[in-house]
Scaffold this active site. Structure first.
Site, PDB file in Angstrom:
ATOM      1  N   ASP A 157       0.873  -1.169   0.000  1.00 29.92           N
ATOM      2  CA  ASP A 157       0.000   0.000   0.000  1.00 29.92           C
ATOM      3  C   ASP A 157       0.912   1.221   0.000  1.00 29.92           C
ATOM      4  O   ASP A 157       2.135   1.136   0.174  1.00 29.92           O
ATOM      5  CB  ASP A 157      -0.970  -0.019   1.194  1.00 29.92           C
ATOM      6  CG  ASP A 157      -2.207   0.858   0.944  1.00 29.92           C
ATOM      7  OD1 ASP A 157      -2.151   1.733   0.042  1.00 29.92           O
ATOM      8  OD2 ASP A 157      -3.216   0.691   1.649  1.00 29.92           O
TER       9      ASP A 157
HETATM   10  C1  GLC Z   1      -4.228   4.134   0.184  1.00 30.23           C
HETATM   11  C2  GLC Z   1      -5.265   3.116   0.499  1.00 30.23           C
HETATM   12  C3  GLC Z   1      -5.494   2.087  -0.565  1.00 30.23           C
HETATM   13  C4  GLC Z   1      -5.355   2.672  -1.938  1.00 30.23           C
HETATM   14  C5  GLC Z   1      -4.000   3.303  -2.102  1.00 30.23           C
HETATM   15  C6  GLC Z   1      -3.762   3.933  -3.441  1.00 30.23           C
HETATM   16  O1  GLC Z   1      -3.412   4.493   1.174  1.00 30.23           O
HETATM   17  O2  GLC Z   1      -5.157   2.497   1.742  1.00 30.23           O
HETATM   18  O3  GLC Z   1      -6.731   1.485  -0.363  1.00 30.23           O
HETATM   19  O4  GLC Z   1      -5.553   1.681  -2.904  1.00 30.23           O
HETATM   20  O5  GLC Z   1      -3.759   4.263  -1.100  1.00 30.23           O
HETATM   21  O6  GLC Z   1      -4.514   5.077  -3.622  1.00 30.23           O
END
Ligand code: GLC
Length: 752
Positions: free
Chosen positions: A294
């Site tokens: 993430d």
């Molecule tokens: C974030 C979220 C995730 C998302 C990612 C990209 O921090 O937790 O769900 O896909 O960023 O935007």
């Protein structure tokens, strides 16, 4: 010697010289063969580059110009694997052109958080949010919605959706509840698998398909205190009974990629958790795709979790644990190259990741005819009438009628006037989180919907009101005044998770949002002065109905006790206002059921229906203990009578258990009913839930019509995890429940 031309390219001082053989560009070869032809001529740097992701170039240019310059150089060098949040099809094409000038011309994946539609992109179809979709209990519709999402993504040059959420939400304080399918593992598992099927079809690589990315691995719906990122302290039993099944269902549905969770789980951050990312995911469950971190969570192994002393060690820990792609930025490929050279990460490990990524790029035709998209054609593919119709159908099937005393709903079309009031009456809140700027005319608010439906037969007035958390004395006074002169009042209140007015992720700018990512709350009341406004409107004695727009259950005890009609609309998406109006005025009969229990207050959390027998053995000394509305609650404008629930009295071990129930529409309107089937293992060696959902059916019945609904419980539906976590079926009595009915059968066999 092959027919391909051999080129010798110097890669700079000290770098190996790699022969370039263009044979992998031959589209007539099988993707697997092309992968091998390509991988063997890639430098280490080119390989680790495939594992790196960058935020889109335009976003970087605004916020971080130096990073944009480095990214552009790396794109041209051919050492960027993917992007997230490129802004437009044009930008996506521009990036593909940059990599086409690199040595090996390896196309880039463009990824996006397309979570209820490709809605971070301008002008797309914005479906209802996940918690809303879950309320429909309509898996076929969920799958179709995701086919549209995938089609819109591919048309605009995106290949990879960071979706579905497979987390089970148990804490309404968490801001991301609206992104989930609620509290029940089976609902979450089936819904998430339907998303995977819709997005990926066969394997995610067809011309209208994208790769799905199930997230978050693992369990972030249960972080302590409801705070995003906070640790998860989960028992092995909770993990195995509640958290694993939806994740396993996504893998079984063929989900090609997985995103690791921000959080730590029982002391180990998910991003360095080899037991989860490799032993469980690949070893036990046979996952063959790739795992993406993430956002900056490899960095956070050091920054936040403090399990590594520096970024290089964080990269080592993450990659060796099983992370294949770094989201996002500049601090990955150099450390990873060094780690491989130093023998701390093996080159085979790198090759496994790179092979999987390249295989999808070849299968998708990105080296061939699908590298670029037609920007004109893309515009025409978005939010088409048929896609909007699908968004509308879902918005009609999802809202949950929570209360309808004295049949205050549906409102009569013969009223002379109706007042639409409350801070969310004419608000974009109904699209939910993960929706960026959209053409205003694409979003139908509740006010728009009511005006369009009944504006030609009655006076529809709107009580203007400040933003959710900025309601003034004047707003309240104006609304109450207008309420006195209206035949009925529709109060639209709740939460606002929307980023529609936001340019880019910046939490400080989200001042009027009260839910969504990183928007946890220590209470789950109606924020600001909404309740005060409602109470004063209610005191006028005029008929009042409440429409709730929210992503999380709210503690609305006063509303439940005093307001006769309450419709939980959740976040019904771009067509939501139309659907809500149709329900309020009886054109559509509500049929959604709650996928999550409504606690009376944040202090009542945890509240969920599938609790252990002792959960409510004692009560709180003040106030009521049990929830406002349980999972599965939802009324209709008609009535359904359940009868003749039948199961065999005795069932032989290992045999399926046929269950039948008759459901009759005893009212005078056609309606849909979601028939939920629960099981309880009456006496068991370990404690088991008082009831657990095992199956459901959504049926439509005309007035007076009845249907026999049939289910077949499988042996695994009756299984429990014994004290050593073995899955066993224990003979003895089982209860089957549906509607208000209960029947018992005895499973034969020797007690273990
Ligand atoms: C974030 C979220 C995730 C998302 C990612 C990209 O921090 O937790 O769900 O896909 O960023 O935007």
């Amino acid at each position: 010697m092959k027919r391909a031309v051999l080129l010798l390219v110097g890669l700079g001082a000290g770098a190996a010289v790699h022969a370039q053989d263009g044979s992998y560009l031959d589209p007539s070869l099988a993707p697997e063969q092309r992968v091998e032809l390509l991988v063997r001529q890639m430098t280490l740097r080119e390989k680790v580059g495939q594992m790196n992701q960058y935020l889109g170039l335009e976003r970087q240019r605004t916020d971080k110009p130096q990073v944009a310059a480095q990214m552009e150089a790396e794109l041209k060098e051919g050492v960027v694997g993917s992007t997230l949040f490129t802004l437009t099809a044009e930008e996506g094409n521009r990036i593909q052109r940059m990599v086409e000038s690199s040595r090996l011309k390896i196309p880039v994946f463009h990824a996006m958080d397309s979570i209820h539609g490709h809605a971070c992109y301008y002008g797309t179809t914005v479906f209802p949010t996940a918690i809303t979709m879950a309320s429909s209990f309509d898996l076929a519709l969920v799958e179709q919605a995701h086919q549209v999402t995938a089609m819109e993504m591919r048309a605009t040059g995106y290949h990879w959706a960071f979706w579905p959420y497979m987390s089970v939400a148990r804490d309404a304080r968490w801001g991301r509840v609206g992104e989930t399918f609620g509290e029940d593992p089976l609902v979450v598992a089936r819904m998430a698998a339907a998303c995977v099927k819709g997005l990926q079809g066969e394997n995610g690589t067809g011309p209208n398909q994208v790769l799905a990315c199930a997230k978050a691995f693992l369990g972030d719906g249960q972080s302590v205190n409801g705070l995003n990122f906070a640790p998860m302290d989960l028992s092995e039993r909770t993990l195995r009974e509640v958290v694993y099944p939806p994740a396993k269902a996504c893998i079984d549905a063929g989900c090609r990629t997985i995103m690791a969770a921000h959080n730590e789980i029982n002391g180990t951050p998910c991003h360095s958790h080899k037991g989860l990312l490799t032993d469980l995911l690949r070893g036990e469950w046979g996952f063959e795709g790739y795992v993406v971190s993430d956002w900056m969570d490899i960095e956070r192994l050091n920054w936040i979790h403090k399990v590594t002393p520096d970024q290089k060690t964080s990269v080592e820990a993450a990659v060796n644990a099983g992370v294949d792609v770094h989201m996002q930025g500049i601090d990955f490929i150099e450390p990873l190259e060094e780690l491989v050279r130093e023998g701390r990460v093996s080159e085979e490990r790198i090759d496994r990741a790179v092979r999987a990524i390249l295989l999808d790029k070849f299968r998708m035709g990105l080296f061939d005819e699908n590298r670029y998209v037609d920007e004109e054609a893309a515009r025409a593919a978005l939010a088409t009438p048929s896609s909007r119709a699908l968004a509308l159908e879902m918005a009609r099937k999802a809202p949950v009628l929570l209360k309808n005393e004295n049949q205050i709903l549906p409102l009569s079309k013969a009223l002379k006037s109706v007042l639409v009031a409350g801070p969310l009456a004419d608000s974009n809140a109904l699209v939910g989180d993960w929706v960026y700027a959209q053409p205003p005319e694409n979003i139908i608010t509740v006010l728009d919907g009511v005006k369009a439906l009944v504006g030609n037969r009655m006076e529809v007035r709107h009580a203007r009101c400040g933003e959710l958390m900025e309601i003034t004395d004047e707003d309240i006074a104006r609304t109450v005044d207008m309420a006195r002169n209206a035949d009925a009042i529709i109060m639209v209140i709740g939460d606002n998770d929307s980023r529609v007015n936001e340019q880019w992720e910046d939490d400080s700018r989200r001042i009027n949002t009260s839910g969504g990512e990183n928007r946890a709350r220590s209470d789950i009341n109606l924020v600001g002065r909404q309740l005060e406004m409602l109470q004063q409107v209610h005191a006028t004695g005029k008929p009042v109905v409440v429409v709730l727009i929210n992503g999380r259950p709210l503690s609305v005890e006063w509303v439940a006790d005093h307001v006769e009609g309450i419709l939980e609309a959740w976040q019904p998406g771009m067509m939501g206002g139309q659907a809500v109006a149709e329900i309020l005025f009886g054109e559509v009969n509500p049929s959604g059921k709650l996928p999550m229990t409504f606690p009376r207050s944040a202090g009542h959390i945890l509240n969920y229906y599938s609790h252990r027998p002792s959960f409510y053995y004692k009560n709180y000394i003040f106030g009521k203990t049990e929830p406002l509305w349980w999972f599965g609650h939802g009324l209709s404008y008609t009535t359904f009578a359940y009868s003749d629930l039948s199961v065999p009295k005795q069932v032989a071990a290992g045999q399926p258990v046929p269950v039948r129930v008759t459901v009759k529409n005893t009212g005078n309107r056609a309606g849909d009913e979601v028939v939920l089937l629960y099981v309880n293992d009456v006496i068991s060696s370990v404690t088991t839930p008082v009831k657990l959902l095992k199956d459901w059916a959504r049926i439509r019945l005309e007035p007076g019509q009845q249907q026999v609904v049939e289910f077949a419980l499988t042996p695994s539906d009756l299984a429990l995890l014994d004290k050593d976590f073995n899955s066993v079926v224990e003979p003895g009595a089982f209860e089957v429940m549906t509607g208000a009915l209960k029947a018992e059968f005895v499973l034969e066999g020797n007690p273990q």
